[in-house]
Design an enzyme around this catalytic site. Structure first.
Site, mmCIF file in Angstrom:
data_model
loop_
_atom_site.group_PDB
_atom_site.id
_atom_site.type_symbol
_atom_site.label_atom_id
_atom_site.label_comp_id
_atom_site.label_asym_id
_atom_site.label_seq_id
_atom_site.Cartn_x
_atom_site.Cartn_y
_atom_site.Cartn_z
ATOM 1 N N ALA A 27 0.915 -1.359 0.022
ATOM 2 C CA ALA A 27 0.085 -0.029 0.056
ATOM 3 C C ALA A 27 1.034 1.212 0.020
ATOM 4 O O ALA A 27 0.946 2.348 0.940
ATOM 5 C CB ALA A 27 -0.769 -0.005 1.104
ATOM 6 N N HIS A 32 7.118 5.872 1.499
ATOM 7 C CA HIS A 32 7.790 4.717 1.038
ATOM 8 C C HIS A 32 8.744 5.028 -0.105
ATOM 9 O O HIS A 32 9.938 4.680 -0.135
ATOM 10 C CB HIS A 32 7.088 3.508 0.946
ATOM 11 C CG HIS A 32 6.190 3.084 1.453
ATOM 12 N ND1 HIS A 32 4.581 2.997 1.600
ATOM 13 C CD2 HIS A 32 6.413 2.187 2.524
ATOM 14 C CE1 HIS A 32 4.078 2.709 2.508
ATOM 15 N NE2 HIS A 32 4.991 1.852 3.259
ATOM 16 N N GLY A 142 11.791 4.342 8.008
ATOM 17 C CA GLY A 142 11.261 6.070 8.169
ATOM 18 C C GLY A 142 11.153 6.304 9.679
ATOM 19 O O GLY A 142 10.797 5.558 10.312
ATOM 20 N N LYS A 144 8.896 8.165 10.851
ATOM 21 C CA LYS A 144 7.510 8.069 11.004
ATOM 22 C C LYS A 144 7.257 7.057 12.244
ATOM 23 O O LYS A 144 6.511 7.217 13.070
ATOM 24 C CB LYS A 144 6.720 7.891 9.722
ATOM 25 C CG LYS A 144 5.319 7.388 10.365
ATOM 26 C CD LYS A 144 4.313 7.815 9.256
ATOM 27 C CE LYS A 144 2.935 7.502 9.793
ATOM 28 N NZ LYS A 144 2.844 5.810 9.849
ATOM 29 N N SER A 180 0.551 7.434 5.160
ATOM 30 C CA SER A 180 0.664 6.386 6.021
ATOM 31 C C SER A 180 -0.262 5.286 5.046
ATOM 32 O O SER A 180 -1.432 6.087 4.519
ATOM 33 C CB SER A 180 -0.009 6.328 7.430
ATOM 34 O OG SER A 180 -0.493 5.278 7.826
ATOM 35 N N ARG A 182 -2.576 3.375 6.223
ATOM 36 C CA ARG A 182 -3.691 3.348 6.708
ATOM 37 C C ARG A 182 -4.574 4.805 6.428
ATOM 38 O O ARG A 182 -5.875 4.834 6.904
ATOM 39 C CB ARG A 182 -3.483 3.494 8.500
ATOM 40 C CG ARG A 182 -3.061 2.173 8.882
ATOM 41 C CD ARG A 182 -3.345 2.157 10.257
ATOM 42 N NE ARG A 182 -2.996 0.507 11.001
ATOM 43 C CZ ARG A 182 -1.813 -0.044 11.187
ATOM 44 N NH1 ARG A 182 -0.672 0.713 10.983
ATOM 45 N NH2 ARG A 182 -1.600 -1.210 11.267
HETATM 46 P P1 AMP Z 1 5.143 0.020 6.366
HETATM 47 O O1 AMP Z 1 4.942 -0.254 4.919
HETATM 48 O O2 AMP Z 1 4.100 0.849 7.009
HETATM 49 O O3 AMP Z 1 5.540 -0.960 7.316
HETATM 50 O O4 AMP Z 1 6.517 1.230 6.134
HETATM 51 C C1 AMP Z 1 7.457 0.703 5.500
HETATM 52 C C2 AMP Z 1 8.690 1.632 5.777
HETATM 53 O O5 AMP Z 1 8.139 2.904 5.449
HETATM 54 C C3 AMP Z 1 8.983 1.911 7.451
HETATM 55 O O6 AMP Z 1 10.300 2.268 7.555
HETATM 56 C C4 AMP Z 1 8.173 3.296 7.661
HETATM 57 O O7 AMP Z 1 8.646 4.046 8.622
HETATM 58 C C5 AMP Z 1 8.379 4.111 6.345
HETATM 59 N N1 AMP Z 1 7.340 5.031 6.300
HETATM 60 C C6 AMP Z 1 5.834 4.856 6.393
HETATM 61 N N2 AMP Z 1 5.458 5.959 6.240
HETATM 62 C C7 AMP Z 1 6.384 7.045 6.052
HETATM 63 C C8 AMP Z 1 6.372 8.582 5.980
HETATM 64 N N3 AMP Z 1 5.057 8.961 5.609
HETATM 65 N N4 AMP Z 1 7.647 8.921 5.619
HETATM 66 C C9 AMP Z 1 8.742 8.340 5.836
HETATM 67 N N5 AMP Z 1 8.780 7.067 5.917
HETATM 68 C C10 AMP Z 1 7.482 6.331 6.205
#
Ligand code: AMP
Length: 256
Positions: A27, A32, A142, A144, A180, A182
């Site tokens: 997603a 990302h 990230g 975040k 995000s 979400r």
């Molecule tokens: P996830 O798919 O939510 O597990 O996120 C994968 C990676 O993307 C993780 O290292 C998160 O911290 C990073 N990430 C998600 N959203 C953001 C954002 N808005 N800014 C920077 N990095 C992000």
């Protein structure tokens, strides 16, 4: 760009060094992509994993409603110049059925660790597995998910894993909402309220005042707390749990 489904296939790949790795749950959005860009700019080979890791979800509904935008993800990653997408099945990563787990006993029990029991055990375990499979020289995370970034950075040092962890800045929508996956689950009115999380979090008023203000505009506050020179918040809009954090006083480089 090659889509790799199994560990055996990855072992047969001949990536050029250095390998930069970006683990994700799909997603995908510009947050990302900022990690992917950083990886692309600094490595010969870029690997992105897409795996919605069930062991890090303490809430089954949250896992089952996690957004899936596979086709769009793949075209975004192609356009970003990614070399490999690693997208294994559960059984491929968890042949042990999650009998073995990585736990951290201090930092993982506050903030998101406190309100999502077992969450960081799942995160650390899957990241350990992925790093051992991909064996990247650099892996990008990230800020975040700042607590996650710190826990992974320290895990890698603790277990002498030969990957350098790079932390990258939070990418936001123009209205300030941290990007995000979400966010896709927010209704239209919830989406309008969501940027207030960041706005209110930046105010210099104290933590209790921030909690009150968030509640007034419609959030169900999980926590607002200060740790490691940062202010952290998690809050619900309906069933959607949003997190954010801001530095207190210090400024950070985009990637460090
Ligand atoms: P996830 O798919 O939510 O597990 O996120 C994968 C990676 O993307 C993780 O290292 C998160 O911290 C990073 N990430 C998600 N959203 C953001 C954002 N808005 N800014 C920077 N990095 C992000």
């Amino acid at each position: 760009m090659k889509i790799v489904k199994s560990i055996r296939e990855w072992k047969n790949a001949k990536p050029e060094k250095t390998v930069g790795f970006v683990p994700t749950m799909g997603a995908l959005h510009r947050g990302h992509l900022s990690l992917v860009e950083e990886a692309r700019n600094n490595n010969s080979t870029v690997v992105v994993s897409i795996f919605v890791n069930p062991t890090q979800f303490n809430d089954k509904n949250d896992f089952h409603s996690y957004p899936n935008t596979w086709e769009k993800d793949i075209s975004m990653l192609k356009n970003a110049g990614v070399d490999y997408v690693f997208s294994p099945e559960y059984k491929e990563l968890y042949s042990d059925e999650y009998r073995y787990q990585i736990s951290e006993k201090k930092m993982a029990s506050v903030l998101c660790g406190e309100s999502r029991p077992g969450h960081f055990d799942g995160v650390l375990t899957v990241v350990m597995k992925l790093l051992n499979i991909i064996k990247p020289q650099f892996a990008y995370f990230g800020k975040k998910d700042y607590q996650q970034y710190m826990l992974i950075r320290d895990m890698v040092a603790t277990f002498f894993i030969e990957t350098q962890i790079v932390g990258c800045d939070i990418i936001r929508e123009t209205d300030g909402l941290a990007m995000s996956s979400r966010n896709l689950l927010l209704s239209e009115p919830q989406r309008k309220t969501a940027p207030l999380l960041y706005k209110i979090l930046q105010q210099t008023s104290n933590v209790n005042e921030i909690k009150k203000q968030l509640a007034v505009v419609g959030f169900k506050v999980d926590y607002v707390e200060e740790f490691w020179q940062r202010r952290f918040a998690a809050a619900f809009l309906g069933k959607v749990r949003l997190i954010d954090n801001v530095p207190l006083g210090e400024t950070y480089d985009s990637c460090s």
